[in-house]
Design a protein around this motif. Structure first.
Motif, PDB file in Angstrom:
ATOM      1  N   SER A   1       0.426  -1.072   0.212  1.00 32.37           N
ATOM      2  CA  SER A   1      -0.170  -0.453  -0.204  1.00 32.37           C
ATOM      3  C   SER A   1       0.773   0.676  -0.243  1.00 32.37           C
ATOM      4  O   SER A   1       0.307   1.934  -0.254  1.00 32.37           O
TER       5      SER A   1
ATOM      6  N   THR B   1      -0.791  -2.055   3.935  1.00 27.03           N
ATOM      7  CA  THR B   1      -0.654  -3.831   3.906  1.00 27.03           C
ATOM      8  C   THR B   1       0.135  -4.351   2.769  1.00 27.03           C
ATOM      9  O   THR B   1       0.491  -3.317   1.509  1.00 27.03           O
TER      10      THR B   1
ATOM     11  N   GLN C   1      -3.539 -10.667   1.975  1.00 26.68           N
ATOM     12  CA  GLN C   1      -3.200  -9.948   2.636  1.00 26.68           C
ATOM     13  C   GLN C   1      -2.773  -9.743   3.778  1.00 26.68           C
ATOM     14  O   GLN C   1      -3.332 -10.014   4.640  1.00 26.68           O
TER      15      GLN C   1
ATOM     16  N   LYS D   1      -1.777  -7.009   7.020  1.00 26.70           N
ATOM     17  CA  LYS D   1      -1.964  -5.979   7.741  1.00 26.70           C
ATOM     18  C   LYS D   1      -0.212  -5.253   8.653  1.00 26.70           C
ATOM     19  O   LYS D   1       0.020  -6.334   9.360  1.00 26.70           O
TER      20      LYS D   1
ATOM     21  N   ASN E   1     -10.854  -6.760   0.712  1.00 30.50           N
ATOM     22  CA  ASN E   1      -9.632  -6.752   1.021  1.00 30.50           C
ATOM     23  C   ASN E   1      -9.341  -6.505  -0.906  1.00 30.50           C
ATOM     24  O   ASN E   1     -10.039  -6.907  -1.247  1.00 30.50           O
TER      25      ASN E   1
END
Length: 348
Positions: A56, A78, A85, A87, A332
């Motif tokens: 991200s 992310t 995915q 975090k 997501n």
């Protein structure tokens, strides 16, 4: 790398990568191997963009921090690794090694408890936004009724019938605004609940969307062992229809467009801070352009849309309907992949 330094880094629980000035991996510790699902040997001498599918944070921005001799820290990043995915908290620090500029990248997975806390905070914010919009909608409905009634009385008193054209415009626009307000308010309480198979609902929705989206392939990956769920079939049909219609509209210009409907059983699921032993999981995935990162946290807010010309009401209504079924919905997304996931408790 010095033996002592390597020993220390190998024993850290934080994932550590050392990158050169072109963001090519020169070192990865065991924690990085575990987090990124790749061995150090396979990562070494490969660009970071080959090691992770998506980040991200713009990797060029990370590269700039190295060139400027500055650090970078972000606690909400992310990563997409091996199709999943994650975090993470990410810190990048420039360092000098063997007289060439390098970067130390620290990656720490966000704990499950932190993720639950963030979800609860987002839910509280969304609830506050929903209450604000509902309050505003109620305030708008009252004067709209008076405006429409006055236009009807005025139409009866006009000396020239041809002037009724103007009062009709007032009435039509008042009705249009009232319909918009009613959509903002959405259903206020659950409808009639019954035990129903979620695949029956999914098939109805699939057929409806397929009729208007002939160029899109809609694939099914159902778990036939999924038990019946207590639901209002009409409300869940509306919720799923909103999600699939959104996907179909976004995929309109995508070559080889595909939507996949997937169902699975999930165990020990936490929804709104409450643990459920068993839940039905419904995934609606597409291979479209993805949702902009800045929209993902607010996508279910009223009047927020990631689609040009969208009203921002469909997903807000969907979330409201899922909430009434004591479930949750989340998304997501990264370029080329978007999945809306719905979790519904199974009560036995």
């Amino acid at each position: 790398m010095a033996t002592l330094t390597e020993t220390v880094m190998d024993n850290l629980i934080t994932a550590i990568l050392v990158l050169d000035n072109e963001l090519v991996v020169t070192y990865a510790n065991p924690a990085a191997e575990q987090l990124l699902c790749l061995s150090a040997r396979r990562m070494r001498d490969h660009p970071l963009s080959d090691v992770i599918q998506h980040c991200s944070i713009d990797l060029e921005h990370v590269k700039e921090t190295l060139a400027n001799g500055q650090g970078l820290t972000d606690s909400d990043v992310t990563l997409v690794v091996d199709g999943h995915q994650r975090k993470v908290e990410l810190s990048a620090s420039p360092l000098m090694w063997q007289r060439s500029p390098s970067m130390l990248l620290e990656i720490k997975a966000i704990g499950h408890q932190q993720q639950i806390s963030k979800e609860l905070q987002q839910q509280a914010q969304q609830q506050a936004a929903k209450e604000l919009v509902r309050g505003l909608a109620h305030e708008i409905k009252n004067p709209l009724g008076g405006l429409r009634g006055a236009a009807q009385l005025l139409e009866k008193m006009l000396p020239d019938p041809s002037l009724g054209e103007y009062t009709q415009i007032i009435i039509e626009q008042a009705d249009r605004l009232r319909n918009l307000v009613d959509r903002l308010l959405g259903p206020q309480r659950p409808g009639h609940s019954q035990q129903e198979n979620i695949h029956v609902v999914l098939e109805k929705v699939r057929q409806l969307v397929a009729l208007g989206a002939e160029d899109i392939s809609i694939e099914r990956d159902y778990d036939p062992s999924l038990p019946d769920i207590e639901m209002d079939p009409e409300q869940l049909e509306q919720a799923l229809l909103n999600v699939l219609n959104n996907a179909a509209q976004i995929l309109a210009d995508t070559p080889n467009a595909q939507i996949t409907l997937r169902t699975r059983t999930e165990h020990q699921v936490v929804i709104s801070g409450k643990r459920h032993r068993l839940a039905a999981r419904i995934d609606v995935s597409d291979n479209g352009p993805g949702i902009a990162p800045e929209l993902q946290d607010t996508l279910f807010y009223p009047m927020v849309s990631g689609r040009p010309g969208g009203t921002g009401l469909g997903l807000s209504i969907t979330r409201n309907l899922i909430d009434q079924h004591k479930g949750k919905i989340y998304v997501n997304s990264w370029p080329g992949h978007t999945t809306f996931t719905i979790l519904l408790p199974i009560r036995r």
